[in-house]
Enzyme design. Structure first.
Site, short mmCIF file in Angstrom:
data_model
loop_
_atom_site.label_atom_id
_atom_site.label_comp_id
_atom_site.label_asym_id
_atom_site.label_seq_id
_atom_site.Cartn_x
_atom_site.Cartn_y
_atom_site.Cartn_z
N GLU A 168 -34.00 14.62 -21.11
CA GLU A 168 -34.93 13.48 -21.67
C GLU A 168 -34.79 12.74 -23.26
O GLU A 168 -35.23 12.24 -24.03
CB GLU A 168 -36.06 12.98 -21.00
N ASP A 224 -44.28 -7.83 -28.48
CA ASP A 224 -45.00 -8.50 -27.36
C ASP A 224 -45.03 -9.81 -27.74
O ASP A 224 -44.99 -10.94 -26.09
CB ASP A 224 -45.97 -7.07 -27.20
#
Length: 508
Positions: A168, A224
């Site tokens: 990953e 966000d």
């Protein structure tokens, strides 16, 4: 929608694994190792990935899982600790390695569906002190390194695969291809996780859930909360009220920029509360970093909830919660969700009809894509990470009005110069720190004794690790010259050349 389960055993890269899976257009979600097997069975996952972790599988106090998970008929990929766990669960042996492997290691692969379209020799990222000393029965060795005789193994009959390294992370040369092979060659995914219709679908869902009720959202000006505000505004317009608490610890002119953006771009009620003086008063004499954080956080929500009480209308409360904010830890305290500024505990005297979290299933990079489609300015959408306490933790020691202005002005010069020369695109994060250190200097014919400013700039793909940025000397020289000439009370500029680890990105 197809789903991959990332079962977390305490690995530092658990979120990164899920993000890499989503990069391949497959939805991934993270659950702690304490999740009941029946929950996993009912969710009908296309595949399961065991994460890494800091423990040893032969230590019975370490995270383990029932062997039945390997008999669900669902393909499994074990990574690092997850690789060793599979070996241990299936009757193999795991021991302390004669030679630990850390960092980039040469890997030699053998034929496997997991290694389709991958060179036989490649570089992988290792981080382990234990290793598989004896493979379990029914498994085939499909990869080695110089010091790890079983760096990868497979049981094709049961669709179980395991690698000792970390595919990953970008340091693993063909890691992305390996994950792609697991998803498409082994799990037979179709790739139906796309962002194209997220906005339309979410707006429709918000309209249906909220109706003609009111919604209040705490807007910080960060990515966000800004994207959450944009989505909710598209759904309900003026029924959305955004409360923006400006505590005086933002970057130069940032409060004005946030107000202008949201009062011109979206149809909403925007309430700005300026409270810099009260914040400074509460922080007077405080120098300890965690105490500063606590006071700033406490004062922020005190101001915020007081404003909510003034609104005094029953409706919904919205938050900019994203997926990483909700992930439970797999480090042995999986019943506790980590404390995060996007997950707010409400006072008992304030009631809402419910919580609205339109971004709760997205990672940060996915949130940015939504923000771009909403037309939010790139200065907000691609805003660098900014600590919740703002400049309060970029000023070492006690906060004063003078120190805040020094950091704001120096940071503005740094950002302005990076934007002008275009070098900002090479950096993941850059900012100024005021270490509260004074040094001798000379300006004109006069001796000075004044503050120094430190510049921090890093490059990173995931912020798990970070390297100090090799900014060209001529750029640093220009920034230093401008700061010492344009910012009062600065007579010296230094550059932080510490990577993470051993340092962190922020100084406090």
């Amino acid at each position: 929608m197809e789903k991959i389960l990332v079962l977390d055993f305490g690995g530092q890269y658990n979120q990164l694994i899920a993000r890499r899976v989503r990069d391949h257009r497959v939805y991934a979600e993270i659950l702690p190792y304490t999740t009941d097997l029946e929950v996993i069975r009912k969710n009908k996952y296309k595949g399961i990935i065991f994460t890494g972790g800091p423990n040893s599988v032969y230590d019975m106090s370490s995270p383990h899982y029932t062997k039945e998970i390997l008999s669900l008929g669902i393909p499994v990929l074990g990574i690092c600790y997850g690789c060793q766990l599979i070996a241990w669960m299936c009757g193999g042996e795991v021991s302390t390695a004669p030679v630990s492997e850390y960092g980039k290691i040469e890997f030699v692969s053998k034929s496997s569906p997991l290694f389709k379209n991958i060179e036989e020799h490649s570089t992988v990222w290792m981080s382990h002190t234990d290793y598989i000393s004896k493979m379990p029965e029914g498994f085939e060795n499909i990869g080695t390194t110089q010091d790890c005789p079983c760096a990868a193994m497979q049981n094709t009959e049961k669709n179980i695969y395991a690698v000792q390294f970390h595919p990953e992370v970008t340091h693993s040369q063909y890691g992305a291809q390996m994950l792609y092979n697991f998803l498409y060659e082994i799990c037979k995914c179709k790739g139906d996780w796309v962002m194209d219709n997220f906005i339309e679908r979410t707006v429709d869902e918000l309209k249906a859930e909220i109706g003609d009720r009111k919604v209040i959202l705490g807007l910080s000006g960060g990515v966000d909360s800004s994207v959450a505000a944009g989505l909710i505004s598209k759904a309900i317009g003026k029924n959305l009220t955004c409360v923006f608490v400006d505590q005086g610890l933002m970057r130069k002119d940032e409060g004005d920029f946030v107000e202008k953006t949201f009062t011109t771009l979206f149809d909403m009620n925007f309430v700005r509360v300026n409270c810099g003086e009260s914040f400074l008063k509460s922080l007077r004499g405080v120098t300890e970093p965690e105490q500063k954080r606590h006071i700033i956080g406490t004062e922020f929500y005190k101001v915020f909830w007081d404003e909510i009480r003034r609104q005094n209308e029953l409706g919904y409360f919205a938050q900019g919660t994203i997926y990483p904010d909700r992930i439970e830890s797999g480090k042995g305290d999986a019943d506790k969700i980590k404390t995060h500024h996007n997950q707010v505990k409400m006072p008992e005297d304030i009631e809402f009809l419910g919580i609205i979290e339109p971004l709760k299933d997205l990672f940060k990079d996915e949130v940015r894509k939504v923000g771009e489609r909403l037309g939010i300015p790139k200065e907000l959408v691609w805003r660098q990470p900014f600590p919740g306490p703002g400049l309060g933790v970029r000023i070492i020691g006690e906060l004063t009005e003078e120190k805040i202005k020094i950091v704001q002005d120096a940071d503005w010069v740094l950002r302005d110069e990076m934007a002008k020369n275009g070098y900002e695109k090479n950096l993941a994060q850059f900012f100024c720190v005021l270490p509260d250190v004074k040094t001798v200097g000379v300006m004109g014919d006069h001796r000075t004794y004044d503050h120094l400013i430190a510049i921090r700039a890093v490059t990173t793909d995931d912020f798990m690790t970070a390297d100090w940025a090799r900014i060209p000397y001529d750029i640093l020289a220009k920034v230093s010259n401008r700061i010492t000439n344009e910012v009062p009370h600065i007579n010296r500029v230094v550059y932080d050349i510490t990577s993470k680890p051993p340092g962190t990105v922020e100084w406090e």
